[in-house]
Design a protein around this motif. Structure first.
Motif, PDB file in Angstrom:
ATOM      1  N   UNK A 155       0.827  -1.210   0.000  1.00 55.58           N
ATOM      2  CA  UNK A 155       0.000   0.000   0.000  1.00 55.58           C
ATOM      3  C   UNK A 155       0.861   1.260   0.000  1.00 55.58           C
ATOM      4  N   UNK A 156       1.989   1.235   0.716  1.00 59.40           N
ATOM      5  CA  UNK A 156       2.816   2.446   0.758  1.00 59.40           C
ATOM      6  C   UNK A 156       4.072   2.348  -0.099  1.00 59.40           C
ATOM      7  N   UNK A 157       4.452   1.149  -0.553  1.00 59.87           N
ATOM      8  CA  UNK A 157       5.635   1.055  -1.410  1.00 59.87           C
ATOM      9  C   UNK A 157       5.298   1.248  -2.886  1.00 59.87           C
ATOM     10  N   UNK A 158       4.165   0.720  -3.345  1.00 56.06           N
ATOM     11  CA  UNK A 158       3.812   0.836  -4.760  1.00 56.06           C
ATOM     12  C   UNK A 158       3.588   2.290  -5.181  1.00 56.06           C
ATOM     13  N   UNK A 159       2.798   3.107  -4.454  1.00 54.53           N
ATOM     14  CA  UNK A 159       2.652   4.514  -4.877  1.00 54.53           C
ATOM     15  C   UNK A 159       3.977   5.256  -4.944  1.00 54.53           C
ATOM     16  N   UNK A 160       4.855   4.999  -3.968  1.00 54.24           N
ATOM     17  CA  UNK A 160       6.161   5.671  -3.970  1.00 54.24           C
ATOM     18  C   UNK A 160       6.999   5.269  -5.175  1.00 54.24           C
ATOM     19  N   UNK A 161       7.096   3.963  -5.442  1.00 53.95           N
ATOM     20  CA  UNK A 161       7.921   3.504  -6.560  1.00 53.95           C
ATOM     21  C   UNK A 161       7.316   3.912  -7.906  1.00 53.95           C
ATOM     22  N   UNK A 162       5.993   3.909  -8.018  1.00 49.88           N
ATOM     23  CA  UNK A 162       5.357   4.343  -9.263  1.00 49.88           C
ATOM     24  C   UNK A 162       5.669   5.804  -9.535  1.00 49.88           C
ATOM     25  N   UNK A 163       5.559   6.639  -8.540  1.00 52.83           N
ATOM     26  CA  UNK A 163       5.788   8.080  -8.719  1.00 52.83           C
ATOM     27  C   UNK A 163       7.241   8.345  -9.112  1.00 52.83           C
ATOM     28  N   UNK A 164       8.187   7.713  -8.428  1.00 55.52           N
ATOM     29  CA  UNK A 164       9.603   7.958  -8.709  1.00 55.52           C
ATOM     30  C   UNK A 164       9.989   7.413 -10.078  1.00 55.52           C
ATOM     31  N   UNK A 165       9.578   6.183 -10.400  1.00 54.04           N
ATOM     32  CA  UNK A 165       9.953   5.590 -11.681  1.00 54.04           C
ATOM     33  C   UNK A 165       9.276   6.287 -12.851  1.00 54.04           C
ATOM     34  N   UNK A 166       8.093   6.853 -12.647  1.00 51.08           N
ATOM     35  CA  UNK A 166       7.444   7.630 -13.707  1.00 51.08           C
ATOM     36  C   UNK A 166       8.280   8.854 -14.053  1.00 51.08           C
ATOM     37  N   UNK A 167       8.828   9.493 -13.046  1.00 56.34           N
ATOM     38  CA  UNK A 167       9.703  10.649 -13.274  1.00 56.34           C
ATOM     39  C   UNK A 167      10.931  10.251 -14.088  1.00 56.34           C
ATOM     40  N   UNK A 168      11.555   9.130 -13.737  1.00 53.66           N
ATOM     41  CA  UNK A 168      12.709   8.652 -14.490  1.00 53.66           C
ATOM     42  C   UNK A 168      12.326   8.261 -15.908  1.00 53.66           C
ATOM     43  N   UNK A 169      11.176   7.613 -16.045  1.00 56.99           N
ATOM     44  CA  UNK A 169      10.735   7.163 -17.359  1.00 56.99           C
ATOM     45  C   UNK A 169      10.495   8.345 -18.301  1.00 56.99           C
ATOM     46  N   UNK A 170       9.989   9.440 -17.774  1.00 60.36           N
ATOM     47  CA  UNK A 170       9.725  10.620 -18.604  1.00 60.36           C
ATOM     48  C   UNK A 170      11.008  11.267 -19.105  1.00 60.36           C
ATOM     49  N   UNK A 171      12.121  11.032 -18.424  1.00 60.11           N
ATOM     50  CA  UNK A 171      13.376  11.673 -18.794  1.00 60.11           C
ATOM     51  C   UNK A 171      14.167  10.892 -19.843  1.00 60.11           C
ATOM     52  N   UNK A 172      13.746   9.674 -20.164  1.00 52.82           N
ATOM     53  CA  UNK A 172      14.467   8.893 -21.169  1.00 52.82           C
ATOM     54  C   UNK A 172      14.225   9.479 -22.559  1.00 52.82           C
ATOM     55  N   UNK A 173      15.234   9.496 -23.425  1.00 55.07           N
ATOM     56  CA  UNK A 173      15.096  10.105 -24.755  1.00 55.07           C
ATOM     57  C   UNK A 173      14.004   9.438 -25.585  1.00 55.07           C
ATOM     58  N   UNK A 174      13.257  10.244 -26.315  1.00 54.75           N
ATOM     59  CA  UNK A 174      12.185   9.734 -27.160  1.00 54.75           C
ATOM     60  C   UNK A 174      12.735   8.926 -28.326  1.00 54.75           C
ATOM     61  N   UNK A 175      13.962   9.238 -28.781  1.00 52.55           N
ATOM     62  CA  UNK A 175      14.539   8.547 -29.932  1.00 52.55           C
ATOM     63  C   UNK A 175      14.722   7.053 -29.681  1.00 52.55           C
ATOM     64  N   UNK A 176      14.975   6.683 -28.415  1.00 54.63           N
ATOM     65  CA  UNK A 176      15.141   5.259 -28.090  1.00 54.63           C
ATOM     66  C   UNK A 176      13.847   4.503 -28.346  1.00 54.63           C
ATOM     67  N   UNK A 177      12.748   5.087 -27.907  1.00 57.46           N
ATOM     68  CA  UNK A 177      11.456   4.448 -28.102  1.00 57.46           C
ATOM     69  C   UNK A 177      11.084   4.398 -29.584  1.00 57.46           C
ATOM     70  N   UNK A 178      11.367   5.460 -30.305  1.00 61.16           N
ATOM     71  CA  UNK A 178      11.043   5.486 -31.741  1.00 61.16           C
ATOM     72  C   UNK A 178      11.841   4.431 -32.496  1.00 61.16           C
ATOM     73  N   UNK A 179      13.105   4.264 -32.150  1.00 59.86           N
ATOM     74  CA  UNK A 179      13.929   3.251 -32.817  1.00 59.86           C
ATOM     75  C   UNK A 179      13.418   1.844 -32.513  1.00 59.86           C
ATOM     76  N   UNK A 180      12.979   1.621 -31.276  1.00 62.54           N
ATOM     77  CA  UNK A 180      12.449   0.307 -30.913  1.00 62.54           C
ATOM     78  C   UNK A 180      11.148   0.017 -31.645  1.00 62.54           C
ATOM     79  N   UNK A 280      21.533  11.168  -9.071  1.00 67.41           N
ATOM     80  CA  UNK A 280      21.970  12.200 -10.000  1.00 67.41           C
ATOM     81  C   UNK A 280      21.193  12.148 -11.312  1.00 67.41           C
ATOM     82  N   UNK A 281      20.824  10.934 -11.758  1.00 69.09           N
ATOM     83  CA  UNK A 281      20.028  10.813 -12.983  1.00 69.09           C
ATOM     84  C   UNK A 281      18.662  11.431 -12.805  1.00 69.09           C
ATOM     85  N   UNK A 282      18.119  11.370 -11.595  1.00 67.98           N
ATOM     86  CA  UNK A 282      16.824  11.975 -11.343  1.00 67.98           C
ATOM     87  C   UNK A 282      16.867  13.476 -11.284  1.00 67.98           C
ATOM     88  N   UNK A 283      18.071  14.031 -11.131  1.00 68.51           N
ATOM     89  CA  UNK A 283      18.190  15.480 -11.034  1.00 68.51           C
ATOM     90  C   UNK A 283      18.550  16.138 -12.349  1.00 68.51           C
TER      91      UNK A 283
END
Length: 286
Positions: A155-180, A280-283
């Motif tokens: 109940x308290x670990x999933x919301x935290x990990x979802x929020x943090x990983x969503x932030x990281x996921x948004x920062x990944x370059x779009x070109x990687x997804x387009x190539x895939x 550092x990657x999150x910043x």
């Protein structure tokens, strides 16, 4: 002459600033480390030595550490904590990676609202959901079982990990997804073959924080476990009793606290490079 005095005064100011900053860091370091250090030296004291204020160990007594494992099944309690915390982290990261892909890489109606709901759920106090969760666990037949702790900790670990990983996921370059996509990758291949290797620093950071939260959780563990063989270490330490109801065995409690802190320190030392990389990657947007 005046120019030379100005340079000298600037050098003096820089030196004084560095000295002041160093002293400030040392004070913070002592403030953070001293409680754990005092717990260690207290764990080696016996009887009246516990009430003597000193900052070193005169006589090394290991009886407190032996008593921790002799008076109760503390080894089983440690294994319970390891099993529960590990499974909670694994399930949380598995669910969070897939959710973060949908929330961070896909546009759909209500996405921002859903993110706010996820963040809001993580802010709820444990007491607010305790009664409803207790009824659910009893209905599922999980009371006094490790499964009740795994279910409740999510109940308290999933919301935290979802929020943090969503932030990281948004920062990944779009070109990687387009190539895939051009290579014919499906969503599951995109998540586990393309993005997952890039998210390792974030996974280690969030996973370790979720592990620490599950390892230290007390309220749910106290409520949903009855047998001493099903308890986790925070409850086991809290229920350590002395020879009489008026005695608190501080030495044994400190020894147990030191024992359960060691695995967390080992994990941090093992994954420290990944933790720093994840922070550092999150910043930095990339």
């Amino acid at each position: 002459m005046d120019f030379g005095l100005a340079i000298s005064s600037l050098k003096i100011k820089k030196i004084l600033t560095k000295i002041g900053f160093t002293i400030w860091l040392v004070c913070i370091l002592i403030y953070c480390i001293f409680p754990f250090y005092y717990a260690i030296i207290s764990s080696f004291k016996e009887g009246a030595e516990l009430f003597q204020v000193d900052y070193w160990v005169k006589h090394w007594h290991w009886t407190n550490y032996l008593a921790v494992f002799e008076q109760q099944p503390f080894g089983i309690n440690i294994i319970n904590s390891i099993i529960v915390s590990t499974l909670v982290v694994f399930i949380s990261l598995l669910l969070s990676v897939t959710a973060a892909y949908a929330l961070g890489r896909r546009e759909f109606y209500g996405r921002k609202t859903l993110l706010m709901v996820v963040l809001g759920v993580s802010m709820f106090p444990q007491v607010a959901v305790l009664s409803g969760l207790f009824e659910l666990i009893q209905w599922l037949g999980l009371y006094n079982h490790l499964g009740s702790l795994i279910l409740s900790y999510l109940i308290f670990t999933v919301p935290f990990t979802v929020w943090v990983l969503t932030t990281f996921m948004q920062q990944l370059p779009l070109e990687i997804e387009e190539a895939a996509i051009m290579d014919g990758a499906r969503p599951r291949h995109m998540i586990f073959n393309v993005f997952l290797p890039l998210l390792w620093p974030a996974l280690v950071t969030t996973g370790l924080l979720a592990f620490i939260a599950a390892w230290n959780e007390f309220l749910f563990a106290l409520t949903f476990t009855l047998s001493e063989h099903q308890r986790t270490v925070p409850v086991a330490i809290a229920l350590i009793s002395g020879a009489s109801q008026h005695e608190l065995p501080w030495g044994i409690i400190m020894a147990a606290s030191v024992v359960v802190t060691i695995p967390l320190i080992v994990l941090v030392l093992i994954f420290q490079r990944k933790i720093v990389a994840g922070l550092t990657a999150g910043a930095v947007k990339g």
